[in-house]
Design an enzyme around this catalytic site. Sequence first.
Site, PDB file in Angstrom:
ATOM      1  N   GLU A   1     -11.925   0.694 -10.350  1.00  0.00           N
ATOM      2  CA  GLU A   1     -11.566  -0.240 -11.429  1.00  0.00           C
ATOM      3  C   GLU A   1     -12.419  -0.085 -12.682  1.00  0.00           C
ATOM      4  O   GLU A   1     -11.905  -0.157 -13.805  1.00  0.00           O
ATOM      5  CB  GLU A   1     -11.607  -1.688 -10.928  1.00  0.00           C
ATOM      6  CG  GLU A   1     -10.487  -2.043  -9.949  1.00  0.00           C
ATOM      7  CD  GLU A   1     -10.686  -1.485  -8.546  1.00  0.00           C
ATOM      8  OE1 GLU A   1     -11.831  -1.103  -8.221  1.00  0.00           O
ATOM      9  OE2 GLU A   1      -9.708  -1.413  -7.777  1.00  0.00           O
TER      10      GLU A   1
ATOM     11  N   GLU B   1       0.838  -1.211   0.000  1.00  0.00           N
ATOM     12  CA  GLU B   1       0.000   0.000   0.000  1.00  0.00           C
ATOM     13  C   GLU B   1       0.868   1.254   0.000  1.00  0.00           C
ATOM     14  O   GLU B   1       0.558   2.238  -0.671  1.00  0.00           O
ATOM     15  CB  GLU B   1      -0.930   0.007   1.219  1.00  0.00           C
ATOM     16  CG  GLU B   1      -1.912  -1.156   1.280  1.00  0.00           C
ATOM     17  CD  GLU B   1      -3.022  -1.078   0.238  1.00  0.00           C
ATOM     18  OE1 GLU B   1      -3.076  -0.108  -0.523  1.00  0.00           O
ATOM     19  OE2 GLU B   1      -3.839  -2.031   0.186  1.00  0.00           O
TER      20      GLU B   1
ATOM     21  N   ASP C   1      -5.161  -9.998  -7.993  1.00  0.00           N
ATOM     22  CA  ASP C   1      -5.485  -9.120  -9.124  1.00  0.00           C
ATOM     23  C   ASP C   1      -4.297  -8.443  -9.804  1.00  0.00           C
ATOM     24  O   ASP C   1      -4.005  -8.656 -10.978  1.00  0.00           O
ATOM     25  CB  ASP C   1      -6.535  -8.068  -8.713  1.00  0.00           C
ATOM     26  CG  ASP C   1      -6.198  -7.331  -7.402  1.00  0.00           C
ATOM     27  OD1 ASP C   1      -5.163  -7.652  -6.777  1.00  0.00           O
ATOM     28  OD2 ASP C   1      -6.971  -6.444  -7.000  1.00  0.00           O
TER      29      ASP C   1
ATOM     30  N   ARG D   1       0.762   3.723  -3.257  1.00  0.00           N
ATOM     31  CA  ARG D   1       0.109   5.025  -3.027  1.00  0.00           C
ATOM     32  C   ARG D   1       1.118   6.142  -2.802  1.00  0.00           C
ATOM     33  O   ARG D   1       1.016   7.212  -3.399  1.00  0.00           O
ATOM     34  CB  ARG D   1      -0.833   4.944  -1.820  1.00  0.00           C
ATOM     35  CG  ARG D   1      -1.933   3.918  -2.018  1.00  0.00           C
ATOM     36  CD  ARG D   1      -2.964   3.963  -0.913  1.00  0.00           C
ATOM     37  NE  ARG D   1      -3.760   2.738  -0.899  1.00  0.00           N
ATOM     38  CZ  ARG D   1      -5.025   2.656  -0.527  1.00  0.00           C
ATOM     39  NH1 ARG D   1      -5.662   3.723  -0.124  1.00  0.00           N
ATOM     40  NH2 ARG D   1      -5.663   1.510  -0.542  1.00  0.00           N
TER      41      ARG D   1
HETATM   42  C1  DMJ Z   1      -6.275   0.630  -4.934  1.00  0.00           C
HETATM   43  O1  DMJ Z   1      -5.492   0.824  -3.844  1.00  0.00           O
HETATM   44  C2  DMJ Z   1      -5.526  -0.031  -6.047  1.00  0.00           C
HETATM   45  O2  DMJ Z   1      -6.191   0.162  -7.230  1.00  0.00           O
HETATM   46  C3  DMJ Z   1      -5.322  -1.492  -5.810  1.00  0.00           C
HETATM   47  O3  DMJ Z   1      -4.718  -2.122  -6.889  1.00  0.00           O
HETATM   48  C4  DMJ Z   1      -6.650  -2.155  -5.584  1.00  0.00           C
HETATM   49  N1  DMJ Z   1      -7.377  -1.510  -4.572  1.00  0.00           N
HETATM   50  C5  DMJ Z   1      -7.516  -0.087  -4.556  1.00  0.00           C
HETATM   51  C6  DMJ Z   1      -8.697   0.423  -5.328  1.00  0.00           C
HETATM   52  O4  DMJ Z   1      -9.780  -0.373  -5.338  1.00  0.00           O
END
Ligand code: DMJ
Length: 648
Positions: free
Chosen positions: A549, A281, A414, A285
């Site tokens: 998404e 994270e 994912d 981010r």
């Molecule tokens: C975000 O932090 C990123 O896109 C991550 O890959 C998946 N989750 C969240 C958004 O849904």
Amino acid sequence: MYSPQRRDFISVTLGSQAGRTYDNSKTWRRQSCWRKWKQLSRLQRSLIVFLFVFMVVSGIAAYPNLSERWQANESYHDGELKQAKPAVGPEAAVPFAKALPFTQPQKPRRPNLNKRGPPVLQKRLSKQENAEEPKIVQKENEAGTISNDKEEEEKDNMISWRGMKIEPEQVTPALPDTKKEEPVPNENASLKEPGALNDRQIAVIEAFQHAWKGYKQYAWGHDELKPISKTYSEWFGLGLTLVDALDTMWILGQHEEFEEAKKWVVDELNLGKKVDVNLFETTIRILGGLLSVYNLTGDQVFLEKASELGNRLMPAFNTPSKIPYSDVNIGRGTAHPPRWTSDSTVAEVTSIQLEFRELSRLTKEEKYQAAVNEVMKRIHKLGGKKDGLVPMFINTNSGQFSHLGVYTLGARADSYYEYLLKQWIQGGRRETDLLDDYLAAIEGVKKNLIRKSEPKKLTFVGELSHNQFSPKMDHLVCFLPGTLALGAHHGLNADHMELAKELMETCYQMYAQIETGLSPEIVHFNLSPHNSKDVEVKPADRHNLLRPETVESLFYMYRLTQDKKYQDWGWQILQNFNKYTRVETGGYTSINNVRSSENPEPRDKMESFFLGETLKYLFLLFSDDFNLISLDKYIFNTEAHILPIWTT
Ligand code: DMJ
């Protein structure tokens, strides 16, 4: 009473409890004490009783702290760190919440491992509790983990907040002083800013300003806005929303706000804070956000911060297998897995590569790229995949996949697939292992996970659990149409684009078929020809977290097909965000129930990705200027931060 066996002793009978023999001297002392007690006045006796009771009560109250300290010391001296009692479960959580005076300054002390509770039972900090740096920061992340730490913990304390026992060889050395990098000229800084704006783009700017107003007023410098209660929540205590939103502000032309936020980054963002952060994270981010805004502006200050953060995250890679731990204490330079396991999440360890590789390119320091490339190399060679699909967990000791048999393109797996393709593109389409793994995985998806729903025959991506197919699809999977389309744009099989179009329609239907016009977190597709609805939602899955998404994929689909219906779908989604999630006093909130347009039940939280991703992708989707962040020059990391495609 005379005792024939013990002639040399005097026995006394004490009322009805008599019948015991006592040592003579003890008996005498008792009698003498009793006589003295009787000689005291009633007041004196009451005072003594009061003092006695007081001392007993104080003793009981002090016992847990003392015993924990004793136990901690004992364990430490044993050379093995132990937990005194289980650290999870309601028994642990309730005393934790009660016992820690969040609002009062605390002396440095050993972490109390026994008072950590499970995520749902732990309390968020309130505004007044956290006036400067948070004493404790905590938050669930998507993987269900929680971050939590106290400042000023002793340097030699090797236990993580989660109480995971860290073997001495697993402890990473403390960080050396952060090295100042030589400024590197940024050849990408001349990125084009938006030209004339259309009405939909102006609507996105208005939404951004409204969200920012709430953040600025009630959560400035903190991780996330709680727009209903007009306060904030902390996760890492690193100004997450502010950093995540920097490049969005720049792209939307919010320069005044950008300058103000930049000042906070320069003056206030403290990356030396002794706090546990989640590697993934923080990378996607914060590191991604800083690198992106460096690319946009060329301002060295962002590269310096990015470089400092990259250094501070490096201890995560110091594991027996070279597969990184999930958590790093960026101030102390130590890293560890979650308390309950030595596994890391596959998506997390394989979705930090774009950022670390770019950091190496910019700083000319090989170590970042070497660490993340090693992870990909090892995963490339691993057994346990099914037709290119990966399990959700990997063990940091053995380096092998764990919990085999479950395959999903949703949570925990994912972005593994997304980053295979994007690393290949980032590196100039030369790293064939990445491409091979991506192509194999997409074939694996087609073979094992794709089905059509009834009655509308929507193509969807389900999950496989020990060879059992489940028609469950997370909203997170809606990154896939965009990724497939991007691959096709970079020359991969044309049928990827066909699949992308079908899946895009499905993701749109996950919004359109729902009462609020907003998608739930998870849907189940109907496979029976007798049912009338394609999309079913379980009560526990009805929430919407303002996720990006679907609008992310709409952006790619519009850019790459120029079909206006994708813009129209995005416009509907923005309007529904405005209708059901906008909070009057500033900010947007995630909601609990997308199936109720009467009462969508605000959750009182604006995730940082709403500003970092959702609004950015909507703005770019509505733009007809395809040179604004050209897909031939840039890639977006999984948090929508912009990184250049390498040309050399
Ligand atoms: C975000 O932090 C990123 O896109 C991550 O890959 C998946 N989750 C969240 C958004 O849904």
